[in-house]
Design an enzyme around this catalytic site. Structure first.
Site, short mmCIF file in Angstrom:
data_model
loop_
_atom_site.label_atom_id
_atom_site.label_comp_id
_atom_site.label_asym_id
_atom_site.label_seq_id
_atom_site.Cartn_x
_atom_site.Cartn_y
_atom_site.Cartn_z
N ASP A 108 -0.41 4.37 1.11
CA ASP A 108 -0.38 5.31 2.27
C ASP A 108 0.56 5.07 3.67
OD1 ASP A 108 -2.30 2.97 2.58
OD2 ASP A 108 -3.36 4.34 4.12
N ASP B 44 6.44 0.82 6.59
CA ASP B 44 5.06 0.47 6.52
C ASP B 44 4.36 1.33 5.37
OD1 ASP B 44 2.32 -0.37 6.73
OD2 ASP B 44 2.32 0.22 8.63
N GLU C 198 -4.99 1.89 2.97
CA GLU C 198 -4.78 0.76 3.85
C GLU C 198 -4.90 0.93 5.33
OE1 GLU C 198 -2.85 -2.57 6.03
OE2 GLU C 198 -2.64 -0.84 6.12
N GLU C 199 -4.32 2.19 5.64
CA GLU C 199 -4.20 2.62 7.16
C GLU C 199 -5.62 2.92 7.84
OE1 GLU C 199 -1.77 1.37 8.75
OE2 GLU C 199 -0.26 1.54 7.65
N HIS D 256 0.67 -1.13 0.10
CA HIS D 256 0.06 0.10 0.10
C HIS D 256 0.82 1.34 -0.17
CE1 HIS D 256 0.38 0.68 4.30
NE2 HIS D 256 0.26 -0.60 4.49
N HIS E 297 4.04 2.65 12.87
CA HIS E 297 3.29 3.57 13.46
C HIS E 297 3.95 4.04 14.73
CE1 HIS E 297 -0.42 1.23 11.63
NE2 HIS E 297 0.55 1.23 10.86
N ASP F 52 3.70 -6.61 3.97
CA ASP F 52 3.37 -5.70 4.75
C ASP F 52 3.49 -6.35 6.14
OD1 ASP F 52 2.24 -3.23 5.72
OD2 ASP F 52 0.36 -3.59 5.06
ZN LIG Z 1 1.06 -1.68 6.44
#
Ligand SMILES: [Zn+2]
Length: 373
Positions: free
Chosen positions: A78, A106, A139-140, A76, A348, A163
């Protein structure tokens, strides 16, 4: 063999382009520029109408008339916040951010591996499996890009999402997830003049929360009360309070059983307060976020990845996860998809890292996978 230096450079280019969810267009443009240079066929779907992003998902095709079939590869575009103006810092064994943002490994580590695979295959002109690439948005924020992807553009029956943390992990099993909200509609009243006329929704919400078990409920089942919202002022008996929660489980029947019990408890509590005031009510709402995945170890895609990993004397093992990824929606749409780690850690967070050895290993595994014809 892949070009490690080029792979790292692509990764650094990608993380320097801001792409918070729904604002992936600049990264999409970077990727499209590469695709044009490689003369690869691609399409952009219309998922942006539903996801609210400024671009659709990018689907890329790289055929070699392989009789072994076609496989999906996906990452992904984003990232989460704080993800503006990321400065990648290269250390001896890893890449990290300057410390005030995430790194965006990520999932730009996955994107870089995909681009490197395509560049290597075009450059070397060697036989490979037919490839379909899905580069997704949003995705997030609930796997929205994968959820609203135009599946008519894909023929793959199985695939790989890049991922996850380490390439020694191949995720083949993940939970279903439900979002649920409980809205307590109490009775407002002046807190000093006539509190006896009110029913405090905050107090009732506490009563409900007391009845709900949270955290890890059993091996594959978790529940979280993530947000509570209620009341309007300190001198008003609160009228409305909402509790927002999620439940995940590898076992569908457990989700049902737990939510049924919560609903039963709510009904009892509602009944009790309704006796004092008929206007009192509690509303329970549930929504599916994504369905579980459970890919057999005997699937070709699993066997092929383990073989590709063994080829470089590396050990990848199949594992279960408590998380969700685009793979959940690919599976729902008939594409048996597993998730391979890329070397990302502490994602994150502002301590996010990309372990270089693992990053290269993941890229090699993917290269071996697609060139095993
Ligand atoms: Zn991810």
């Amino acid at each position: 063999m892949i070009n490690k230096k080029r792979l790292v450079n692509t990764f650094k280019d990608l993380v320097k382009i801001d792409s918070i969810s729904r604002d992936e267009k600049k990264v999409a443009d970077y990727i499209i520029k590469k695709l044009k240079k490689l003369k690869l066929k691609y399409k952009i779907d219309n998922s942006n109408k539903k996801t609210g992003s400024n671009t659709g998902n990018i689907i890329v095709y790289k055929n070699y008339n392989s009789k072994q079939g076609v496989y999906l590869l996906s990452s992904h575009m984003d990232t989460v916040v704080p993800g503006i103006n990321i400065k990648p810092i290269t250390k001896k064994k890893y890449i990290t951010s300057a410390g005030n943002t995430i790194l965006g490994a990520d999932d730009k580590s996955g994107l870089a591996i995909i681009i490197e695979l395509l560049e290597t295959l075009v450059e070397k002109k060697i036989p490979h499996l037919n490839i379909e690439v899905a580069i997704t948005t949003c995705e997030e924020i609930g796997l929205l890009g994968a959820k609203f992807l135009d599946y008519k553009l894909l023929k793959s029956k199985s695939g790989i999402v890049l991922d996850s943390t380490s390439p020694d992990r191949l995720v083949i099993k993940g939970p279903s997830s439900d979002y649920f909200s409980i809205e307590v509609n109490g009775i407002e009243a002046h807190s000093g003049i006539n509190p006896e006329k009110g029913i405090s929704s905050i107090k009732v919400a506490a009563e409900i929360i007391n009845k709900i078990n949270i955290g890890r409920l059993s091996k594959g089942t978790t529940l979280n009360i993530g947000k509570i919202d209620g009341g309007s002022a300190i001198n008003i008996v609160p009228g409305k309070t909402t509790i927002l929660s999620e439940i995940r489980s590898h076992d569908e029947s457990k989700i049902k059983k737990i939510l049924d019990k919560i609903k039963k408890d709510i009904l009892k509590i509602e009944h009790k307060y309704k006796k004092t005031n008929k206007k009192f009510s509690i509303k329970f709402k549930k929504n599916r976020i994504y369905d579980s995945i459970n890919i057999s170890k005997n699937e070709q895609v699993v066997k092929r990845i383990l073989k590709a990993s063994k080829k470089i004397n590396y050990l990848t093992s199949t594992v279960e996860t408590g998380g969700g990824a685009d793979a959940n929606f690919f599976v729902k749409n008939g594409i048996k998809t597993v998730n391979l780690g890329t070397g990302m850690r502490e994602f994150h967070t502002i301590n996010e890292k990309l372990i270089l050895d693992e990053f290269f290993t993941s890229a090699e595994i993917i290269y071996n996978f697609f060139t095993d014809v």
